[in-house]
Design a protein around this motif. Sequence first.
Motif, PDB file in Angstrom:
ATOM      1  N   GLY A  56       0.837  -1.468   0.258  1.00  0.00           N
ATOM      2  CA  GLY A  56       0.327   0.439  -0.226  1.00  0.00           C
ATOM      3  C   GLY A  56       1.441   1.691   0.391  1.00  0.00           C
ATOM      4  O   GLY A  56       1.023   2.297  -0.667  1.00  0.00           O
ATOM      5  N   LEU A  57       1.761   1.641   0.757  1.00  0.00           N
ATOM      6  CA  LEU A  57       2.767   1.855   0.759  1.00  0.00           C
ATOM      7  C   LEU A  57       3.466   2.450  -0.677  1.00  0.00           C
ATOM      8  O   LEU A  57       3.796   4.124  -1.130  1.00  0.00           O
ATOM      9  CB  LEU A  57       3.567   2.227   1.900  1.00  0.00           C
ATOM     10  N   LEU A  58       3.993   2.208  -1.128  1.00  0.00           N
ATOM     11  CA  LEU A  58       4.488   1.522  -2.202  1.00  0.00           C
ATOM     12  C   LEU A  58       3.108   2.008  -3.586  1.00  0.00           C
ATOM     13  O   LEU A  58       3.804   3.057  -4.473  1.00  0.00           O
ATOM     14  CB  LEU A  58       5.078  -0.081  -2.865  1.00  0.00           C
ATOM     15  N   GLY A  59       2.652   1.478  -3.705  1.00  0.00           N
ATOM     16  CA  GLY A  59       1.317   2.198  -4.082  1.00  0.00           C
ATOM     17  C   GLY A  59       0.756   3.432  -4.176  1.00  0.00           C
ATOM     18  O   GLY A  59       1.363   4.493  -5.271  1.00  0.00           O
ATOM     19  N   VAL A  60       1.004   4.642  -2.816  1.00  0.00           N
ATOM     20  CA  VAL A  60       1.037   5.850  -2.405  1.00  0.00           C
ATOM     21  C   VAL A  60       2.245   6.131  -2.733  1.00  0.00           C
ATOM     22  O   VAL A  60       2.100   7.535  -3.399  1.00  0.00           O
ATOM     23  CB  VAL A  60       0.565   6.032  -0.682  1.00  0.00           C
ATOM     24  N   ASN A  61       2.986   5.493  -2.207  1.00  0.00           N
ATOM     25  CA  ASN A  61       4.833   6.342  -3.210  1.00  0.00           C
ATOM     26  C   ASN A  61       4.861   7.115  -4.858  1.00  0.00           C
ATOM     27  O   ASN A  61       5.018   8.004  -5.314  1.00  0.00           O
ATOM     28  CB  ASN A  61       5.704   6.043  -2.478  1.00  0.00           C
ATOM     29  N   VAL A  62       3.882   5.390  -5.376  1.00  0.00           N
ATOM     30  CA  VAL A  62       4.489   5.788  -6.484  1.00  0.00           C
ATOM     31  C   VAL A  62       3.168   6.629  -7.391  1.00  0.00           C
ATOM     32  O   VAL A  62       3.773   7.645  -8.449  1.00  0.00           O
ATOM     33  CB  VAL A  62       3.830   4.049  -7.418  1.00  0.00           C
ATOM     34  N   ILE A  63       2.213   6.704  -6.535  1.00  0.00           N
ATOM     35  CA  ILE A  63       1.303   7.564  -7.119  1.00  0.00           C
ATOM     36  C   ILE A  63       1.833   9.208  -6.930  1.00  0.00           C
ATOM     37  O   ILE A  63       1.734  10.568  -8.029  1.00  0.00           O
ATOM     38  CB  ILE A  63      -0.223   8.260  -6.519  1.00  0.00           C
ATOM     39  N   LEU A  64       1.645   9.355  -5.369  1.00  0.00           N
ATOM     40  CA  LEU A  64       2.487  10.621  -5.582  1.00  0.00           C
ATOM     41  C   LEU A  64       4.126  11.363  -6.018  1.00  0.00           C
ATOM     42  O   LEU A  64       3.733  12.622  -6.770  1.00  0.00           O
ATOM     43  CB  LEU A  64       3.217  10.478  -3.932  1.00  0.00           C
ATOM     44  N   LEU A  65       4.591  10.612  -7.110  1.00  0.00           N
ATOM     45  CA  LEU A  65       6.034  10.281  -7.641  1.00  0.00           C
ATOM     46  C   LEU A  65       5.916  10.953  -8.702  1.00  0.00           C
ATOM     47  O   LEU A  65       5.797  12.048  -9.381  1.00  0.00           O
ATOM     48  CB  LEU A  65       7.269   9.435  -7.698  1.00  0.00           C
ATOM     49  N   ALA A  66       4.334  10.614  -9.214  1.00  0.00           N
ATOM     50  CA  ALA A  66       3.216  10.548 -10.668  1.00  0.00           C
ATOM     51  C   ALA A  66       3.455  11.963 -10.874  1.00  0.00           C
ATOM     52  O   ALA A  66       3.532  12.698 -11.737  1.00  0.00           O
ATOM     53  CB  ALA A  66       2.601   9.540 -10.941  1.00  0.00           C
ATOM     54  N   LEU A  67       2.348  12.705  -9.602  1.00  0.00           N
ATOM     55  CA  LEU A  67       2.204  13.760  -9.631  1.00  0.00           C
ATOM     56  C   LEU A  67       3.183  14.775  -9.204  1.00  0.00           C
ATOM     57  O   LEU A  67       2.833  15.271 -10.036  1.00  0.00           O
ATOM     58  CB  LEU A  67       0.861  14.134  -8.352  1.00  0.00           C
ATOM     59  N   ALA A  68       4.246  14.120  -8.500  1.00  0.00           N
ATOM     60  CA  ALA A  68       5.299  15.379  -7.942  1.00  0.00           C
ATOM     61  C   ALA A  68       5.711  15.150  -9.812  1.00  0.00           C
ATOM     62  O   ALA A  68       6.127  17.021 -10.325  1.00  0.00           O
ATOM     63  CB  ALA A  68       5.941  14.886  -7.435  1.00  0.00           C
ATOM     64  N   ALA A  69       6.169  15.010 -10.456  1.00  0.00           N
ATOM     65  CA  ALA A  69       6.468  14.970 -11.731  1.00  0.00           C
ATOM     66  C   ALA A  69       5.914  15.323 -12.613  1.00  0.00           C
ATOM     67  O   ALA A  69       6.113  16.389 -13.727  1.00  0.00           O
ATOM     68  CB  ALA A  69       7.090  12.845 -12.241  1.00  0.00           C
TER      69      ALA A  69
END
Length: 79
Positions: A24-37
Amino acid sequence: MDTADSFGERFWKHVCAYKPIWFGLLGVNVILLALAAFSLVFGSYDEYTRGIMILNLLIIGPTTVLCLYVVYRCSTRDV
């Protein structure tokens, strides 16, 4: 020395007990990384905002790599 009682084995046993939470934390991190990029590429802002975005990426990036490593390590331990 028995490796089943070593610190590393006990550590990974405790960490891998929370494997669904790491996913779950990995999924949240991937979403945040995509939004930040996305914001970094397509946003229009001044130099201070760009600095904050880069700092944000410097925090989210290594956290994502750490989660990937933990998920990979726990997945290979289950085999």
